[in-house]
Design an enzyme around this catalytic site. Sequence first.
Site, mmCIF file in Angstrom:
data_model
loop_
_atom_site.group_PDB
_atom_site.id
_atom_site.type_symbol
_atom_site.label_atom_id
_atom_site.label_comp_id
_atom_site.label_asym_id
_atom_site.label_seq_id
_atom_site.Cartn_x
_atom_site.Cartn_y
_atom_site.Cartn_z
ATOM 1 N N THR A 63 0.819 -1.206 0.000
ATOM 2 C CA THR A 63 0.000 0.000 0.000
ATOM 3 C C THR A 63 0.857 1.262 0.000
ATOM 4 O O THR A 63 2.024 1.248 0.391
ATOM 5 C CB THR A 63 -0.916 0.035 1.239
ATOM 6 O OG1 THR A 63 -0.100 -0.020 2.431
ATOM 7 C CG2 THR A 63 -1.897 -1.123 1.240
ATOM 8 N N HIS A 64 0.222 2.348 -0.434
ATOM 9 C CA HIS A 64 0.748 3.706 -0.276
ATOM 10 C C HIS A 64 -0.392 4.528 0.322
ATOM 11 O O HIS A 64 -1.078 5.256 -0.387
ATOM 12 C CB HIS A 64 1.154 4.311 -1.623
ATOM 13 C CG HIS A 64 2.491 3.894 -2.124
ATOM 14 N ND1 HIS A 64 2.674 3.280 -3.340
ATOM 15 C CD2 HIS A 64 3.732 3.994 -1.574
ATOM 16 C CE1 HIS A 64 3.958 3.028 -3.521
ATOM 17 N NE2 HIS A 64 4.619 3.448 -2.461
ATOM 18 N N ASP A 93 4.462 0.731 1.805
ATOM 19 C CA ASP A 93 5.646 1.125 1.039
ATOM 20 C C ASP A 93 5.995 2.588 1.334
ATOM 21 O O ASP A 93 5.911 3.453 0.470
ATOM 22 C CB ASP A 93 5.340 0.911 -0.448
ATOM 23 C CG ASP A 93 6.543 1.105 -1.341
ATOM 24 O OD1 ASP A 93 7.657 1.266 -0.807
ATOM 25 O OD2 ASP A 93 6.361 1.087 -2.570
ATOM 26 N N ARG A 94 6.436 2.849 2.555
ATOM 27 C CA ARG A 94 6.641 4.217 3.032
ATOM 28 C C ARG A 94 7.959 4.827 2.567
ATOM 29 O O ARG A 94 8.089 6.036 2.470
ATOM 30 C CB ARG A 94 6.552 4.233 4.561
ATOM 31 C CG ARG A 94 6.781 5.576 5.217
ATOM 32 C CD ARG A 94 5.793 6.634 4.748
ATOM 33 N NE ARG A 94 5.994 7.893 5.457
ATOM 34 C CZ ARG A 94 6.963 8.768 5.208
ATOM 35 N NH1 ARG A 94 7.865 8.522 4.259
ATOM 36 N NH2 ARG A 94 7.056 9.887 5.900
ATOM 37 N N LYS A 95 8.960 3.985 2.339
ATOM 38 C CA LYS A 95 10.280 4.458 1.902
ATOM 39 C C LYS A 95 10.811 5.581 2.805
ATOM 40 O O LYS A 95 11.126 6.686 2.360
ATOM 41 C CB LYS A 95 10.248 4.923 0.448
ATOM 42 C CG LYS A 95 9.926 3.824 -0.560
ATOM 43 C CD LYS A 95 10.050 4.330 -1.991
ATOM 44 C CE LYS A 95 9.774 3.230 -3.006
ATOM 45 N NZ LYS A 95 8.326 2.916 -3.098
ATOM 46 N N ALA A 97 13.243 7.930 4.860
ATOM 47 C CA ALA A 97 14.538 8.440 4.385
ATOM 48 C C ALA A 97 15.034 9.612 5.222
ATOM 49 O O ALA A 97 15.594 10.566 4.691
ATOM 50 C CB ALA A 97 14.437 8.852 2.921
ATOM 51 N N ILE A 99 16.453 11.045 9.483
ATOM 52 C CA ILE A 99 17.247 10.658 10.648
ATOM 53 C C ILE A 99 16.417 9.785 11.584
ATOM 54 O O ILE A 99 15.189 9.750 11.506
ATOM 55 C CB ILE A 99 17.781 11.893 11.386
ATOM 56 C CG1 ILE A 99 16.615 12.732 11.945
ATOM 57 C CG2 ILE A 99 18.674 12.725 10.478
ATOM 58 C CD1 ILE A 99 17.068 13.851 12.856
ATOM 59 N N THR A 102 13.343 11.181 13.619
ATOM 60 C CA THR A 102 12.221 11.570 12.762
ATOM 61 C C THR A 102 11.475 10.358 12.227
ATOM 62 O O THR A 102 10.241 10.315 12.251
ATOM 63 C CB THR A 102 12.721 12.439 11.593
ATOM 64 O OG1 THR A 102 13.335 13.618 12.121
ATOM 65 C CG2 THR A 102 11.565 12.847 10.687
ATOM 66 N N TYR A 223 10.061 -3.238 -17.001
ATOM 67 C CA TYR A 223 9.421 -4.475 -16.565
ATOM 68 C C TYR A 223 10.190 -5.708 -17.019
ATOM 69 O O TYR A 223 10.727 -5.759 -18.124
ATOM 70 C CB TYR A 223 7.992 -4.547 -17.104
ATOM 71 C CG TYR A 223 7.069 -3.514 -16.509
ATOM 72 C CD1 TYR A 223 6.581 -3.651 -15.210
ATOM 73 C CD2 TYR A 223 6.685 -2.394 -17.236
ATOM 74 C CE1 TYR A 223 5.740 -2.704 -14.658
ATOM 75 C CE2 TYR A 223 5.840 -1.439 -16.692
ATOM 76 C CZ TYR A 223 5.374 -1.598 -15.409
ATOM 77 O OH TYR A 223 4.546 -0.651 -14.867
#
EC number: 4.1.1.23
Length: 278
Positions: A63-64, A93-95, A97, A99, A102, A223
């Site tokens: 999910t997003h 799927d938060r990715k 990025a 510190i 946070t 793909y």
Amino acid sequence: MTAAHKLTYGQRAARFTNPAAKALLETMERKKSNLSVSVDVVKSADLLAIVDTVGPYICLIKTHVDVVEDFDSSLVTKLQALAEKHDFLIFEDRKFADIGNTVALQYSSGVHKIASWSHITNAHPVPGPSIISGLASVGQPLGRGLLLLAEMSTKGSLATGAYTEAAVQMARENRGFVIGFIAQRRMDGIGAPPGVNVEDEDFLVLTPGVGLDVKGDGMGQQYRTPKQVVQEDGCDVIIVGRGIYGKDPSKVEEIRRQAERYQAAGWAAYIERVNALV
């Protein structure tokens, strides 16, 4: 010791101590599915409808939730109910990025409270090891698992070479919480310092950019087929989005047909891989 990609998913489940990794591999074995469907839609009703349709054929939903315009806590409750109904895990799927402090707050708090419901999430290794310790402080007590983005499927990706090697080494040093990678190939042994025994390494590899019918999307996505990804490159989970649900979430029968098609293709590629290595 036998290399990870030569073992069955069930055999590998016994090697993992992380609850999320173990549960995912057990689900894959039980359902005979290495398919994850990525649902990137902006309405809760569409997200839930797609998930309910593909649920029987998947091991993992991706999910997003930050793109869902009408998000509220009831969406999470309904998503969890579908995960229970259809026997799959949830991957937000938060990715991450940022510190450590946070990302710990982003993971635990705010509107989405991701750690409370998502079995697996992911992060860019750019900030260094502190991003893992920050996320682990929240997720590890809850039995969650983290994937690092070691490679990406987009044209011109900078996640190559020394960057990928550093990501794998960070995972190697945090095996209790980091369960694997978003990558295009197996990562076992990559970037290992001299003298480090990597024979028993086993990282899950989840791979986006999988398609049976097209080579790209005009926006940089490239793909490959399930056979290329699973059988030839040893990846574990194929991630498919628009190739399954297209542009119209109301076409339930077509979505179901495509989910079943990708499940069959992914599993066949896995069986070929395991049988070829016996």
